[in-house]
Design an enzyme around this catalytic site. Structure first.
Site, PDB file in Angstrom:
ATOM      1  N   TYR A  16      19.713  89.192 113.948  1.00  0.00           N
ATOM      2  CA  TYR A  16      19.048  89.638 115.182  1.00  0.00           C
ATOM      3  C   TYR A  16      17.726  90.336 114.864  1.00  0.00           C
ATOM      4  CZ  TYR A  16      18.270  92.904 119.060  1.00  0.00           C
ATOM      5  OH  TYR A  16      17.707  93.652 120.061  1.00  0.00           O
ATOM      6  N   SER A  17      17.773  91.205 113.854  1.00  0.00           N
ATOM      7  CA  SER A  17      16.585  91.958 113.465  1.00  0.00           C
ATOM      8  C   SER A  17      15.451  91.003 113.065  1.00  0.00           C
ATOM      9  CB  SER A  17      16.965  92.875 112.302  1.00  0.00           C
ATOM     10  OG  SER A  17      15.874  93.615 111.904  1.00  0.00           O
ATOM     11  N   ILE A  54      20.667 101.365 124.310  1.00  0.00           N
ATOM     12  CA  ILE A  54      20.731 101.409 125.784  1.00  0.00           C
ATOM     13  C   ILE A  54      22.174 101.122 126.234  1.00  0.00           C
ATOM     14  CG2 ILE A  54      19.671 100.521 127.917  1.00  0.00           C
ATOM     15  CD1 ILE A  54      17.608 101.648 125.864  1.00  0.00           C
ATOM     16  N   HIS A  68      15.945  87.740 127.429  1.00  0.00           N
ATOM     17  CA  HIS A  68      17.272  87.213 127.061  1.00  0.00           C
ATOM     18  C   HIS A  68      17.495  87.254 125.543  1.00  0.00           C
ATOM     19  CE1 HIS A  68      14.483  83.837 126.631  1.00  0.00           C
ATOM     20  NE2 HIS A  68      15.300  83.398 125.686  1.00  0.00           N
ATOM     21  N   ILE A  69      18.752  87.364 125.156  1.00  0.00           N
ATOM     22  CA  ILE A  69      19.129  87.196 123.744  1.00  0.00           C
ATOM     23  C   ILE A  69      20.461  86.479 123.686  1.00  0.00           C
ATOM     24  CG2 ILE A  69      17.955  89.100 122.543  1.00  0.00           C
ATOM     25  CD1 ILE A  69      20.605  90.705 122.956  1.00  0.00           C
ATOM     26  N   MET A  87      19.000  78.813 126.856  1.00  0.00           N
ATOM     27  CA  MET A  87      17.723  78.717 126.132  1.00  0.00           C
ATOM     28  C   MET A  87      17.914  78.027 124.775  1.00  0.00           C
ATOM     29  SD  MET A  87      15.051  79.744 127.812  1.00  0.00           S
ATOM     30  CE  MET A  87      14.750  80.555 129.399  1.00  0.00           C
TER      31      MET A  87
HETATM   32  N1  LIG Z   1      21.293  97.233 124.812  1.00  0.00           N
HETATM   33  C1  LIG Z   1      20.680  97.724 123.768  1.00  0.00           C
HETATM   34  O1  LIG Z   1      21.121  98.712 123.144  1.00  0.00           O
HETATM   35  C2  LIG Z   1      19.395  97.139 123.328  1.00  0.00           C
HETATM   36  C3  LIG Z   1      18.855  96.006 123.900  1.00  0.00           C
HETATM   37  N2  LIG Z   1      17.631  95.542 123.477  1.00  0.00           N
HETATM   38  C4  LIG Z   1      17.049  94.337 124.029  1.00  0.00           C
HETATM   39  O2  LIG Z   1      17.098  94.364 125.446  1.00  0.00           O
HETATM   40  C5  LIG Z   1      17.250  93.034 125.957  1.00  0.00           C
HETATM   41  C6  LIG Z   1      18.423  92.978 126.911  1.00  0.00           C
HETATM   42  O3  LIG Z   1      19.587  93.448 126.259  1.00  0.00           O
HETATM   43  P1  LIG Z   1      20.916  93.780 127.083  1.00  0.00           P
HETATM   44  O4  LIG Z   1      20.591  93.967 128.503  1.00  0.00           O
HETATM   45  O5  LIG Z   1      21.635  94.835 126.352  1.00  0.00           O
HETATM   46  O6  LIG Z   1      21.698  92.411 126.889  1.00  0.00           O
HETATM   47  P2  LIG Z   1      22.857  91.728 127.769  1.00  0.00           P
HETATM   48  O7  LIG Z   1      23.811  91.170 126.782  1.00  0.00           O
HETATM   49  O8  LIG Z   1      23.364  92.626 128.813  1.00  0.00           O
HETATM   50  O9  LIG Z   1      22.074  90.539 128.501  1.00  0.00           O
HETATM   51  C7  LIG Z   1      21.653  89.407 127.821  1.00  0.00           C
HETATM   52  C8  LIG Z   1      21.175  88.382 128.834  1.00  0.00           C
HETATM   53  O10 LIG Z   1      20.804  87.176 128.158  1.00  0.00           O
HETATM   54  C9  LIG Z   1      21.517  86.069 128.755  1.00  0.00           C
HETATM   55  N3  LIG Z   1      21.776  85.041 127.743  1.00  0.00           N
HETATM   56  C10 LIG Z   1      22.672  85.085 126.729  1.00  0.00           C
HETATM   57  N4  LIG Z   1      22.626  83.941 126.015  1.00  0.00           N
HETATM   58  C11 LIG Z   1      21.691  83.160 126.607  1.00  0.00           C
HETATM   59  C12 LIG Z   1      21.215  81.850 126.355  1.00  0.00           C
HETATM   60  N5  LIG Z   1      21.683  81.113 125.342  1.00  0.00           N
HETATM   61  N6  LIG Z   1      20.259  81.329 127.173  1.00  0.00           N
HETATM   62  C13 LIG Z   1      19.773  82.063 128.209  1.00  0.00           C
HETATM   63  N7  LIG Z   1      20.187  83.313 128.495  1.00  0.00           N
HETATM   64  C14 LIG Z   1      21.139  83.857 127.703  1.00  0.00           C
HETATM   65  C15 LIG Z   1      22.786  86.706 129.321  1.00  0.00           C
HETATM   66  O11 LIG Z   1      23.358  85.984 130.403  1.00  0.00           O
HETATM   67  P3  LIG Z   1      24.409  84.782 130.267  1.00  0.00           P
HETATM   68  O12 LIG Z   1      25.473  85.231 129.331  1.00  0.00           O
HETATM   69  O13 LIG Z   1      24.818  84.566 131.666  1.00  0.00           O
HETATM   70  O14 LIG Z   1      23.601  83.646 129.737  1.00  0.00           O
HETATM   71  C16 LIG Z   1      22.250  88.014 129.853  1.00  0.00           C
HETATM   72  O15 LIG Z   1      21.681  87.823 131.114  1.00  0.00           O
HETATM   73  C17 LIG Z   1      17.401  92.125 124.743  1.00  0.00           C
HETATM   74  O16 LIG Z   1      16.176  91.528 124.433  1.00  0.00           O
HETATM   75  C18 LIG Z   1      17.816  93.092 123.640  1.00  0.00           C
HETATM   76  O17 LIG Z   1      17.434  92.636 122.382  1.00  0.00           O
HETATM   77  C19 LIG Z   1      16.931  96.171 122.499  1.00  0.00           C
HETATM   78  C20 LIG Z   1      17.430  97.287 121.901  1.00  0.00           C
HETATM   79  C21 LIG Z   1      18.704  97.845 122.253  1.00  0.00           C
HETATM   80  C1  LIG Z   2      21.868 101.427 117.849  1.00  0.00           C
HETATM   81  C2  LIG Z   2      20.539 100.742 117.574  1.00  0.00           C
HETATM   82  C3  LIG Z   2      19.397 101.713 117.855  1.00  0.00           C
HETATM   83  C4  LIG Z   2      19.144 102.569 116.667  1.00  0.00           C
HETATM   84  C5  LIG Z   2      17.983 103.479 116.901  1.00  0.00           C
HETATM   85  O1  LIG Z   2      17.098 103.250 117.675  1.00  0.00           O
HETATM   86  N1  LIG Z   2      17.968 104.555 116.194  1.00  0.00           N
HETATM   87  C6  LIG Z   2      16.922 105.495 116.286  1.00  0.00           C
HETATM   88  C7  LIG Z   2      16.819 106.243 115.029  1.00  0.00           C
HETATM   89  O2  LIG Z   2      17.644 106.035 114.149  1.00  0.00           O
HETATM   90  O3  LIG Z   2      15.859 107.011 114.951  1.00  0.00           O
HETATM   91  C8  LIG Z   2      20.325  99.561 118.460  1.00  0.00           C
HETATM   92  C9  LIG Z   2      19.031  98.843 118.016  1.00  0.00           C
HETATM   93  C10 LIG Z   2      19.302  97.385 118.179  1.00  0.00           C
HETATM   94  C11 LIG Z   2      20.531  97.357 119.047  1.00  0.00           C
HETATM   95  C12 LIG Z   2      21.289  96.045 119.136  1.00  0.00           C
HETATM   96  C13 LIG Z   2      20.487  95.013 119.753  1.00  0.00           C
HETATM   97  O4  LIG Z   2      19.446  95.235 120.296  1.00  0.00           O
HETATM   98  C14 LIG Z   2      21.166  93.672 119.806  1.00  0.00           C
HETATM   99  C15 LIG Z   2      22.347  93.721 120.652  1.00  0.00           C
HETATM  100  C16 LIG Z   2      21.930  93.867 122.089  1.00  0.00           C
HETATM  101  C17 LIG Z   2      23.144  93.839 122.955  1.00  0.00           C
HETATM  102  O5  LIG Z   2      22.832  93.865 124.277  1.00  0.00           O
HETATM  103  C18 LIG Z   2      23.966  95.065 122.579  1.00  0.00           C
HETATM  104  C19 LIG Z   2      24.422  94.986 121.166  1.00  0.00           C
HETATM  105  C20 LIG Z   2      23.281  94.870 120.175  1.00  0.00           C
HETATM  106  C21 LIG Z   2      23.893  94.464 118.828  1.00  0.00           C
HETATM  107  C22 LIG Z   2      22.495  96.187 120.085  1.00  0.00           C
HETATM  108  C23 LIG Z   2      23.334  97.339 119.601  1.00  0.00           C
HETATM  109  C24 LIG Z   2      22.522  98.631 119.430  1.00  0.00           C
HETATM  110  C25 LIG Z   2      21.382  98.454 118.469  1.00  0.00           C
HETATM  111  C26 LIG Z   2      21.915  98.149 117.066  1.00  0.00           C
END
Ligand SMILES: NC(=O)C1=CN([C@@H]2O[C@H](COP(=O)(O)OP(=O)(O)OC[C@H]3O[C@@H](n4cnc5c(N)ncnc54)[C@H](OP(=O)(O)O)[C@@H]3O)[C@@H](O)[C@H]2O)C=CC1
Ligand SMILES: C[C@H](CCC(=O)NCC(=O)O)[C@H]1CC[C@H]2[C@@H]3C(=O)C[C@@H]4C[C@H](O)CC[C@]4(C)[C@H]3CC[C@]12C
Length: 292
Positions: A182-183, A217, A119-120, A92
């Site tokens: 990210y935030s 998560i 995605h991120i 992306m």
């Molecule tokens: N896990 C957590 O604690 C939290 C997650 N979230 C949100 O949930 C969502 C999913 O997170 P999570 O499942 O943990 O993340 P993952 O890291 O497991 O998954 C991220 C996905 O994005 C894809 N990706 C990474 N870079 C790119 C790119 N440049 N272009 C297209 N795709 C890309 C990755 O695949 P590939 O590397 O193959 O491209 C992968 O499929 C996010 O929006 C995140 O912000 C929010 C709060 C907390």
């Molecule tokens: C740990 C953070 C959640 C804090 C929270 O909800 N607290 C509740 C309270 O204090 O009442 C997570 C929030 C954002 C997450 C980060 C994120 O979303 C980006 C990345 C996603 C990636 O897949 C995992 C690592 C992250 C840095 C992820 C890590 C956990 C958080 C900081």
């Protein structure tokens, strides 16, 4: 008359309660044959959303960068019962990809019912080190590509009365340390999509926007990134994925997971922000956080 009122009030209460709870239920048939794009679906929450959509019988198009992982997700989706499953791989960071993915959906299905933006770009958890290039890249991948996909998909979504699901985070609602770039991208999503939702309502466009506000998560990426610095236990990705789909299918304005913890934090945010700040800081083992 008094007796009639006395028996009527609980009866009406019961009917209202039944109505309130029954409308909040996801029925798998709601997703059957629906045409859904899931971004960032090679791992984590996105992958789990694809599997839930598959057993519900949806048509699925997944995207991410890693082709081998996407191929496995597609195979698994077909085994679980997806009406069809396809992938587009690419980054992306490439501004043309958003449009290419939506065009592929049009070519495959002639329309679209649900766009799940999830995605991120890989991000770190550390003190902000002044890396402005990293912010620029995250804005491109985590924010601008969401806008681009929405613009490309809106005509098809308008036609189907479809939905857009935007996966965000508590870090897009209140201050969490060590994730400044990210935030910023997650707050931007809230600003953009909440404003757009208002315009769609004013123009009576039947496309819903659900902002999904997630806490911690248990994805592999999260475990690797925060396992050693954040001591609150993470919630399961499988349940999280189902809640997101449910929120979108029920056309909710916002979805919170885990509901009670996130709602409580948001309530405190508006009335005692300093307390929320300090409570959040206390959830981190700051000695383990990297400086650069
Ligand atoms: N896990 C957590 O604690 C939290 C997650 N979230 C949100 O949930 C969502 C999913 O997170 P999570 O499942 O943990 O993340 P993952 O890291 O497991 O998954 C991220 C996905 O994005 C894809 N990706 C990474 N870079 C790119 C790119 N440049 N272009 C297209 N795709 C890309 C990755 O695949 P590939 O590397 O193959 O491209 C992968 O499929 C996010 O929006 C995140 O912000 C929010 C709060 C907390
Ligand atoms: C740990 C953070 C959640 C804090 C929270 O909800 N607290 C509740 C309270 O204090 O009442 C997570 C929030 C954002 C997450 C980060 C994120 O979303 C980006 C990345 C996603 C990636 O897949 C995992 C690592 C992250 C840095 C992820 C890590 C956990 C958080 C900081």
């Amino acid at each position: 008359m008094g007796l009639l009122l006395k028996s009527l009030v609980p009866f009406v209460g019961l009917i209202l309660a039944l109505w309130f709870y029954s409308k909040d239920d996801l029925k798998p048939e709601m997703l059957k044959e629906k045409r859904v794009i899931v971004t960032g679906a090679s791992t984590g929450i996105g992958e789990q959303m694809a599997y839930h959509l598959a057993w519900m019988g949806a048509h699925i198009l997944v995207t991410a960068r890693t082709e081998a992982k996407l191929q496995k997700v597609v195979t698994q989706c077909l085994e679980l019962g997806a009406a069809s499953a396809h992938y587009v791989n690419g980054s992306m960071e490439d501004p043309t990809l958003a449009d290419d993915v939506v065009k592929r959906a049009k070519q495959l299905w002639g329309g679209l019912d649900m766009l799940i933006l999830n995605h991120i770009s890989p991000t770190y958890l550390k003190y902000f080190d002044g890396d402005v290039e990293h912010i620029r890249k995250l804005l491109e991948v985590n924010f601008l590509s969401y806008v681009a996909m929405t613009l490309s998909a809106l005509p098809m979504l308008k036609e189907s009365g479809g939905s857009i699901l935007v996966v965000s985070s508590t870090a897009g609602k209140f201050a969490i340390p060590f994730v400044a770039p990210y935030s910023a991208t997650k707050f931007a999503l809230d600003g953009f999509f909440s404003s757009l939702r208002q315009e769609l309502i004013i123009e009576k466009v039947n496309v819903s926007i659900t902002l999904c506000v997630l806490g911690h998560i248990d994805t592999e990426t999260a475990k690797k990134t925060v396992g050693h610095v954040f001591w609150l236990p993470p919630a399961p990705k499988e349940e999280c994925a189902l809640e997101i789909i449910k929120g979108g299918a029920l056309r909710k304005r916002e979805l919170y997971y885990q509901y009670f913890a996130v709602r409580t934090s948001l309530l405190i945010r508006d009335w005692a922000p300093e307390y929320l700040d300090s409570r959040t800081r206390n959830h981190f083992i700051v000695e383990n956080v990297k400086r650069s």
